[in-house]
Structure formats: C-alpha cells, structure tokens
Scaffold this motif. Structure first.
Motif, mmCIF file in Angstrom:
data_model
loop_
_atom_site.group_PDB
_atom_site.id
_atom_site.type_symbol
_atom_site.label_atom_id
_atom_site.label_comp_id
_atom_site.label_asym_id
_atom_site.label_seq_id
_atom_site.Cartn_x
_atom_site.Cartn_y
_atom_site.Cartn_z
ATOM 1 N N GLY A 44 -86.978 2.228 64.408
ATOM 2 C CA GLY A 44 -88.042 1.241 64.532
ATOM 3 C C GLY A 44 -89.108 1.513 63.480
ATOM 4 O O GLY A 44 -88.830 1.624 62.287
ATOM 5 N N GLU A 85 -83.272 -5.553 68.510
ATOM 6 C CA GLU A 85 -84.410 -4.632 68.475
ATOM 7 C C GLU A 85 -84.505 -3.858 69.788
ATOM 8 O O GLU A 85 -84.055 -4.317 70.831
ATOM 9 C CB GLU A 85 -85.704 -5.408 68.220
ATOM 10 N N GLN A 86 -85.139 -2.697 69.720
ATOM 11 C CA GLN A 86 -85.162 -1.783 70.859
ATOM 12 C C GLN A 86 -85.758 -2.422 72.112
ATOM 13 O O GLN A 86 -85.267 -2.226 73.224
ATOM 14 C CB GLN A 86 -85.945 -0.518 70.476
ATOM 15 N N GLN A 87 -86.805 -3.216 71.939
ATOM 16 C CA GLN A 87 -87.467 -3.818 73.106
ATOM 17 C C GLN A 87 -86.619 -4.911 73.770
ATOM 18 O O GLN A 87 -86.913 -5.330 74.892
ATOM 19 C CB GLN A 87 -88.843 -4.369 72.713
ATOM 20 N N LEU A 88 -85.566 -5.370 73.073
ATOM 21 C CA LEU A 88 -84.706 -6.426 73.621
ATOM 22 C C LEU A 88 -83.435 -5.871 74.264
ATOM 23 O O LEU A 88 -82.645 -6.623 74.806
ATOM 24 C CB LEU A 88 -84.317 -7.410 72.499
ATOM 25 N N ARG A 89 -83.250 -4.539 74.217
ATOM 26 C CA ARG A 89 -82.031 -3.932 74.764
ATOM 27 C C ARG A 89 -82.285 -3.377 76.147
ATOM 28 O O ARG A 89 -83.200 -2.576 76.359
ATOM 29 C CB ARG A 89 -81.536 -2.811 73.840
ATOM 30 N N ALA A 90 -81.446 -3.779 77.100
ATOM 31 C CA ALA A 90 -81.538 -3.249 78.459
ATOM 32 C C ALA A 90 -80.577 -2.081 78.650
ATOM 33 O O ALA A 90 -80.895 -1.102 79.337
ATOM 34 C CB ALA A 90 -81.233 -4.346 79.483
ATOM 35 N N THR A 127 -78.613 -7.292 76.731
ATOM 36 C CA THR A 127 -80.000 -7.606 76.405
ATOM 37 C C THR A 127 -80.837 -7.717 77.678
ATOM 38 O O THR A 127 -80.307 -7.735 78.797
ATOM 39 C CB THR A 127 -80.088 -8.922 75.614
ATOM 40 N N THR A 128 -82.140 -7.809 77.498
ATOM 41 C CA THR A 128 -83.045 -7.946 78.645
ATOM 42 C C THR A 128 -82.841 -9.272 79.374
ATOM 43 O O THR A 128 -83.247 -9.429 80.521
ATOM 44 C CB THR A 128 -84.507 -7.838 78.170
#
Length: 634
Positions: free
Chosen positions: A565, A423-428, A407-408
């Motif tokens: 998404g 969710e996509q924005q939380l994956r690093a 994760t980020t």
C-alpha cells in the motif's frame, strides 16, 4: 460386399453395404493397446524405438534415436512433450503403442492416454529405482484399471541393483515381480520378452456392442496442409472415411476427409473398428474443437439417415478442460514484434490446446500477453518454442499462481497477477491454492527435505519407508512455494537423488498482501508480487537488494523501494555514475570547485526527472530467487 482393410487376415471380415456400424462379427482378440509409464530418463523413448525396430514397423534406414519425439526440444531435453502413437505387428497381433508425456505438468494428457489403453509397461531404471513421477503415473494406470507389466530397464549398467529395485516395486506399489522382465532398451536385451508379455498379459479391447460409433480423443495437433489432425481410440462401432462426425463436448460437427492408422507414419484406411487406434482429419481448423478427452460420434443427421433407431450417445467420463496452474507475462523486447508475438501464440495454440492467453499492457514493458501455463516446465517450453520457432526475443515476468479473493461486497475474484489484486481495504478474505506434494528420497536426506518443507510453509502429513534406504515424504504446501525454485533446492540439498510429484488439492485461507516495487517513485507493476504477510518483509528486502544488483547504474541516483500500500517496507539505492568535473581545477579558490559540483548536481536532478531507468530481463526473474534462498537463515 467389400472386405475391410486390416493388418491381419484374422480380422478381415465382410462389411455390409448399409454401414460398418452394422458389423457384429468384428473380433478384437488380436488387438493390444498399451502405454509406457516411466520417470524422466528411465528409457521410455529408447524402449519405444526398440519395439518399433524389433517388429520391423520402421525400416533400418528410417530409424533414428527417439523416433517418437518429433521436436528438437524433446530430443535435447530428453523428455516427451507431445505424445505420439504407433501401430506395429507381432506374431499375428496388432499392438498399438500410445506414448505419454512424462512430466507432472501434463498429467491430464497422461490420464487420457491411459484411458485409451488396456495395459501399461512400467519401466523402472535398475540403477535408480522407483521415482515420484513413476508412482504418480502408476496410480493413474490403476485408476483406469490397466494391466501393469513391470520392466526392469538398464540392467547392463555397472550400477544396476535389480534385487533392490524389485524390492522397491513390490514394497512401494504392491506389484507381483516374480515374472518381471529384465531388459536393456539401449542394448536390445529382453525386447522379445516384453513383446511376448504384452501379447499374453494385456487384455484385448472389449468387443463391439453393435451400438453407435464412439471414440476417445487422446491427442490432436495442427498440420499446415491438412489442418487439425486428431488421434483417437475407437471405443465402439466403426468409422468410415467421409463420415460426418460430432465432437460432443465442443458441440461442433465436421466432415472427415481421411482416416487411418499410425505406424508411426500416417497410413490411410477405409474403416476403423472398435478397439483400433488411428487418426482423422477433415475441415477442422481449430484445436479447441478437438480437445484431449473429448468424445467423437457421428452427427445426428448422419446417423438418422443410415440407422433411424440410433439415439444420441453421451460423452465418455473423464473429460476436463485444462486449467492453468500459473500465469506469467510475455512481452516482446522490441515493441514492433507485438503483432508477430500475437500471431505466433495463435499458431502455437493450434498444437497446444492447454495454452491460454489474453492481452496485457505495462507502463514499463509495453504491450504483451498474460499467459496461463500448466506448470514451470510448460512455461519454459512455450518460451523456448516461441523464441526458436518464431525468432522472437521475449521478456518473461515472474510467474504467479491464481489466488481467490473475497471482496467486502461478497464477490469472489480470481486473481492471476498482482496488478489485478483488489486494494487492501476492499478485501474481506484471501485464499491460495495448496498442493499435496510427495518427495521420494534416500532416507539419509529426510532431515534436509523436511527442513526445506518447513521453510516453504509446508504441513508434514506422512513419512513412508518404501525400503530401508528409500522414503516418501508427503507435504501439503502452497503452490506458490512450489513453482519458484523448490525443485532446484530439493535437487541441491539431496545431491540430485530426490524426485517429486504434486497435485492440486484446493484453496485455503491465507493472509496475503500485494508487494509493490517502486523505481524512482514510479510503480513497476511487472515486478509486483503477492506473498504471505509473514514473508513480506523478507521478500521486499530480498527483492530490492536483487534489483540493486540487476538494474544497471545510471547517470543519476536510482531509488528502489518495496511497499505494501502506502507503507515502504524496504528500500535501497543505486548510486550514480560519477564524472569528476573538478579534475581540471588545479588550485584556486574552493568556491570554484563548489560551483562546478553544484552545476553537476542540478543537471543530475533534471536528468532524474526526465531519464528512464531500463530494467533488464534478469530483474523480472529476480523475484524467483530471492526470499527462498535468503529465508534459510531466518
């Protein structure tokens, strides 16, 4: 002084009254512990039958085909699922046959069975030759430093080619085949030669050191009357009925009620000594207490009360808890069967310690369980056993592997289902498991195998030629590409002549996305899947087209969409079943027909808001069939 129960006069010795661990005059010279290594359908179970029959271990009236395969499922499929053990006598020697499962899903159990042996029979079909799973188990046997005795089976078949197959064994494995045994388990040819080879070539177990009792568990199963029954090989020392034992890795203590040997029926004994193979049961209620690969010893208090000088012993090497390779959801068709499913899984786990499960709920399917499996065959067997033995109707969702997501915030999350994907924005960073896969195939099909490997994002590592006509093609590829229909495609493209074996080699970074399915605008989590970003478009298009075929038509129009998404990447619709409401209008003004059609449209709109779309079982497995079969044209 009391004599020890033993199968041979040569092994009858006096047991001191203090404790059998004191026995140092025990001889293991007349014991032979061996296993049988073979690919599926090469005659392993039939050979075991003949060995037991020839040594008169089982009487003729009790003899049946595949006597060591207890389950109907094993006999129907022609595979060994649960390993067995059998003790027989030949020319004054005690021969302990420790059977092994034959499929790649059960590699760990095979490795523990081989660790309990000193030798192995390598059985090769004289008409088919070396296969992938044979090679995999041979390497396991070599890792355990076993004496390997090659046996050429089915030599009486018209298609047998002994010279070619001997060349494959010598070239592919490097075994000396100058004294290979020619046999036919079905016809009884060469069985005495095999038994003589076991006696002469398999080394006896190491002599006891005089140390504390230690034993290796190679299997355990649940008996409704006796509880958990443990199969083990005594490595050192001695165990007596009534001893208090400890399972080192499980950290639990139990009293033994009975110990004995398997012929293959259970025969009680007073003592079991170093080198012997047997069983025990006591107050053990959970198979997780007696895991395959664990070490049994005497409890500290019990040892100290008898022999104060004994110290704690360490577990034997090689123990590992089984790790699921893939997960799938199991849901009862009838919601009232949920409690029954939970109880059935609990009972099934008593016979299968590798089975892991946790509750899961779905808006579309209700309450069920997320279950971890060792592989596709393991999943099929569990599903079939639940349906057969516990009379359940089940819906099984498409299987998925375990992905690794960073994760980020720097946390590592293991994701076993698309629903748990952040969710996509939380994956690093996202990573997926890779396997090393070896395909054994006739050389004429090399091109087709390599084409399949490239379609599945495989990385070609090596091509080896065992003989002029047989090749081994080595690929590294994502596990997710293997667990779908890879094996079916391989068999199809090579006309059934290829075999494969794979093992996990670790995680590698890959750009992964979660592909969601929307039915009438509502998310259908069981149909969601995780896929590579380059395949998302094709997978989404294939999935909605497949669902269009599987979902029955409703009285209203049904929209099926695939999305990443908020972005819709594929869409299709299932047209409504239409009733001709204007059929009774014979002539008259057109506005009359329009009025009826408008009324029908308003009714369908209202129905669409209230109606539920029933998704059949076939739709949940559709994800297995889509992008792979359509991908060859891309």
């Amino acid at each position: 002084m009391k004599p020890l129960n033993s199968q041979t006069e040569a092994q009858q010795i006096e047991v001191p009254s203090a404790h059998p661990d004191k026995v140092k005059s025990w001889s293991t010279e007349k014991i032979r512990n061996f296993s049988i290594i073979a690919h599926i359908d090469h005659g392993k179970s039939t050979l075991a039958d003949r060995l037991l029959e020839t040594t008169k271990t089982i009487s003729a009236r009790d003899m049946s085909s595949q006597v060591l395969d207890n389950m109907d499922l094993e006999k129907e499929r022609g595979i060994t699922i649960k390993l067995q053990a059998a003790r027989c006598e030949y020319k004054g020697h005690v021969l302990n046959l420790i059977d092994t499962p034959g499929h790649v899903d059960f590699t760990y159990e095979v490795s523990r069975s081989l660790a309990a042996c000193e030798g192995a029979l390598l059985v090769v079909d004289a008409s088919q030759g070396i296969e992938a799973q044979t090679m995999a188990n041979v390497y396991l046997a070599l890792d355990n430093d076993l004496e390997i005795i090659p046996v050429l089976n089915k030599i009486d078949l018209p298609a047998a080619e002994p010279e070619r197959v001997i060349g494959e064994i010598e070239g592919g494995i490097g075994l000396d085949c100058s004294n290979i045994v020619h046999a036919s388990a079905k016809s009884g040819i060469g069985i005495d030669d095999i038994l003589q080879s076991i006696v002469e070539l398999v080394p006896p177990p190491p002599a006891p050191t005089g140390g504390a009792f230690r034993a290796l568990i190679f299997d355990s199963y649940y008996d409704p009357y006796k509880g958990i029954i443990v199969f083990f090989r005594v490595v050192d020392g001695c165990i007596k009925s009534g001893d208090k034992v400890r399972f080192i890795n499980s950290k639990v203590d139990h009293d033994t009620v009975e110990i004995g040997v398997l012929t293959p029926n259970q025969v009680p004994k007073e003592y079991l000594m170093a080198g012997e193979v047997g069983y025990l049961y006591g107050s053990i209620k959970d198979v997780l207490d007696a895991r395959v690969g664990d070490t049994i010893t005497l409890t500290s208090e019990f040892k100290k009360s008898l022999l104060p000088e004994y110290k704690e012993i360490e577990a034997m090497e090689g123990y590992a808890e089984s790790v699921p390779m893939m997960y799938a959801g199991l849901f009862p068709v009838d919601a009232d069967d949920y409690e029954n499913l939970r109880d059935s899984l609990g009972k099934l786990r008593l016979n299968d310690a590798s089975l892991t499960y946790e509750p899961e709920s779905s808006g579309a399917l209700g309450f069920g369980f997320r279950i971890g499996f060792l592989g596709l065959l393991h999943m099929e067997i569990i599903q079939e056993r639940l349906e057969r033995e516990y009379d359940l109707d089940l819906i099984v969702t498409a299987p998925s592997v375990v992905y690794e997501v960073e994760t980020t915030k720097g946390e590592i999350v293991m994701v076993s289902s698309a629903a748990k994907m952040p969710e996509q924005q939380l994956r690093a960073k996202t990573s997926e498991p890779y396997v090393r896969i070896e395909v054994l195939t006739p050389s004429e099909y090399n091109g087709k195998v390599m084409e399949l490997g490239q379609e599945r994002r495989g990385i070609l590592k090596d091509i080896k030629y065992a003989t002029e006509t047989r090749s081994t093609i080595v690929y590294e590829m994502p596990l997710a590409e293997v667990i779908t229909d890879f094996f079916d495609q391989l068999k199809s493209r090579t006309k059934g002549y290829s075999s494969m074996e794979y093992k996990l080699i670790g995680y590698r970074e890959s750009p992964l996305v979660r592909l969601d399915v929307l039915i009438n605008g509502d998310m259908a989590p069981p149909l969601s899947t995780i896929c590579h970003v380059d395949q998302a478009q094709r997978t989404g298009r294939g999935l909605v087209n497949a669902l269009k075929e599987f979902i029955p038509r409703q009285l209203f129009k049904v929209q099926v969409q695939a999305a990443i998404g908020a972005k819709i990447i594929a869409s299709s619709s299932i047209s409504a079943m239409r009733k001709d409401v204007t059929a009774k209008c014979y002539g008259g003004d057109i506005s009359r027909k329009k009025k009826l059609l408008k009324k029908q449209a308003a009714g369908k709109k209202r129905m669409k808001m209230m109606g539920n779309v029933e998704v059949p079982q076939s739709a949940f497995t559709a994800v297995l069939k889509i992008d792979k079969s359509e991908g060859s044209g891309d």
